[in-house]
Design an enzyme around this catalytic site. Structure first.
Site, short mmCIF file in Angstrom:
data_model
loop_
_atom_site.label_atom_id
_atom_site.label_comp_id
_atom_site.label_asym_id
_atom_site.label_seq_id
_atom_site.Cartn_x
_atom_site.Cartn_y
_atom_site.Cartn_z
CE LYS A 226 -8.73 -7.48 -6.03
NZ LYS A 226 -9.17 -8.62 -6.22
CE1 TYR B 256 -15.18 -6.00 -7.30
CE2 TYR B 256 -14.74 -5.96 -4.12
CZ TYR B 256 -15.22 -7.15 -5.37
OH TYR B 256 -15.29 -8.17 -5.10
NE ARG C 226 -9.78 -11.48 18.18
CZ ARG C 226 -9.65 -11.07 19.07
NH1 ARG C 226 -9.38 -10.24 19.24
NH2 ARG C 226 -10.17 -12.33 20.39
O1 P1T Z 1 -12.24 -9.31 -3.11
P1 P1T Z 1 -11.00 -8.40 -1.99
O2 P1T Z 1 -9.94 -8.48 -1.92
O3 P1T Z 1 -12.32 -8.19 -0.96
O4 P1T Z 1 -11.08 -6.38 -2.50
C1 P1T Z 1 -12.08 -5.95 -3.10
C2 P1T Z 1 -11.54 -5.08 -3.89
C3 P1T Z 1 -11.97 -3.66 -2.77
N1 P1T Z 1 -11.27 -2.86 -4.14
C4 P1T Z 1 -10.96 -3.06 -5.44
C5 P1T Z 1 -10.66 -1.30 -5.74
C6 P1T Z 1 -10.88 -4.03 -5.38
O5 P1T Z 1 -10.82 -4.40 -6.92
C7 P1T Z 1 -11.54 -5.06 -4.79
C8 P1T Z 1 -12.11 -6.79 -5.34
N2 P1T Z 1 -11.65 -6.55 -7.07
C9 P1T Z 1 -11.89 -7.37 -7.28
C10 P1T Z 1 -12.20 -8.95 -7.07
C11 P1T Z 1 -12.36 -7.34 -8.98
O6 P1T Z 1 -11.77 -8.68 -10.10
O7 P1T Z 1 -12.43 -5.66 -9.83
#
Ligand code: P1T
Length: 380
Positions: free
Chosen positions: A196, A99, A47
């Protein structure tokens, strides 16, 4: 070292002294032997730190031109760690178009912990100053925004943040460090949903933070360990592998993004196209100034703003997959109002442009002609 070289080698010097493997071993271990209490070789519990994760964290710091990288179990876990720098009574000025999950985290969990959020349009950065007061501790910027593709001037935000001695954090998920490097523009923290473009293959959920300043890094590292939302070694390996092709993938995402945006922009059934590379985009000049290219995320609305028309289009797509998420090699399509941004109340999301006919495309790296053909048959 230039970006394309950093993407492959940044922070990866002497990765495996034991056997010289070119990629780091996946250290699938929770703990490490000690010769005497505290007598370990740099890692004591996974961790707190893991060698595969550490290799990724160094690479992340390198490509964002930072000093310290931190990897988390998701993008939201990374944002959660930033918010834990704050205390009840503190205030945050945040982008209003962001988001949906970030909005939900801010407006439910952290609001209940006594943190006040001001969600505002930041396309004109001067708007920010009106909301900054003695309690303000953080400016939260997403640019390009999800899903409206608004562009926020990072340098202008950094000037305001410095003037009032508040932190500036930039969610760089849509742009990636290939297109813009917020730390170089004066941001204190750069955040990613590494799920992403950084991972790039839709096979990992992960988040990251990169900072330059040591004392800030130490506070975040403390939170990372104390709260424990870390990612595992397998996932660290996959994202590190993803990073090595980030520059070539992004180049193609941008090329295909341009093709798709221009096609939609000339389509008689399309009302509006949101892509910062179009000269009609309200902040095209800022995008040109702070981004190397304009990315592969394209949103659009259909004429008549009809929910049913939008749903029919996303259902007819064949090469684009209807799915949440973005940034992978494959093209995805989404309907923000009912998917990624459904957690934002209708009147709030409509204020920022997330109307019922809005469709968001994550343009992948397939052959651009096939993507256009697919849109042609789906839109009609
Ligand atoms: O899904 P996660 O890895 O927890 O990330 C969150 C997040 C944060 N910031 C942005 C700009 C994002 O696009 C996302 C996650 N977005 C999607 C899952 C989506 O489809 O837009």
């Amino acid at each position: 070292m230039k970006f394309n070289t950093k993407a492959i080698h940044g922070g990866q010097h002497d990765i495996d002294p034991a056997y010289g493997s070119v990629m780091p071993p996946i250290y699938q271990t929770s703990t490490y032997s000690q010769s005497t209490p505290g007598g370990h070789k740099g890692f004591e519990y996974s961790r707190s730190g893991n060698p595969t994760r550490a290799a990724l964290e160094r690479a992340l710091a390198s490509i964002e031109n930072g000093e310290f990288g931190l990897a988390f179990g998701s993008g939201l876990a990374a944002i959660d760690a930033v918010m834990k720098l704050l205390k009840p009574g503190d205030e945050v000025v945040s982008t209003n178009d962001l988001y949906g999950g970030t909005y939900r985290l801010f407006s439910t969990i952290f609001k209940d912990f006594g943190i006040k959020f001001h969600f505002i349009g930041m396309e004109n950065a001067e708007n920010i100053e009106e909301y900054v007061n003695d309690n303000t501790k953080l400016i939260w910027v997403e640019t390009p925004t999800n899903p409206m593709m608004n562009i926020i001037d990072i340098e202008a935000c950094a000037k305001i943040a410095k003037k009032h001695d508040v932190l500036l954090a930039v969610d760089n998920t849509f742009a990636t460090p290939y297109l813009q490097q917020p730390l170089d523009m004066g941001a204190d923290i750069v955040m990613h949903s590494a799920t992403k473009y950084l991972g790039g293959h839709s096979d990992v959920v992960m988040g990251s933070l990169v900072v330059k300043e040591k004392s800030l890094a130490e506070r975040l590292l403390f939170i990372q360990n104390a709260s424990g939302a870390v990612c595992g070694p397998q996932d660290s390996f996959l994202v590190l592998r993803g990073l090595k092709t980030l520059h070539v993938r992004m180049q193609r995402h941008c090329e295909n993004g341009k093709m798709v945006a221009e096609y939609l922009n000339n389509h008689p059934k399309i009302e509006k196209v949101y892509w910062p590379g179009l000269s009609s985009h309200p902040n095209h000049d800022i995008a040109k100034k702070q981004m190397k290219d304009f990315g592969g995320m394209v949103s659009f609305t259909t004429k008549g703003n009809n929910y049913k028309d939008a749903i029919a289009i996303v259902e007819r797509l064949k090469v684009f997959t209807l799915a949440e998420s973005l940034g992978g090699v494959e093209s995805l399509a989404g309907h923000p109002a009912s998917m990624t941004h459904a957690s934002i109340p209708k009147e709030e999301r409509e204020k920022t442009g997330v109307v019922d006919s809005l469709i968001r495309l994550s343009v992948g790296i397939e052959d651009g002609d096939d993507l256009i053909e697919d849109l042609k048959q789906a839109i009609g």
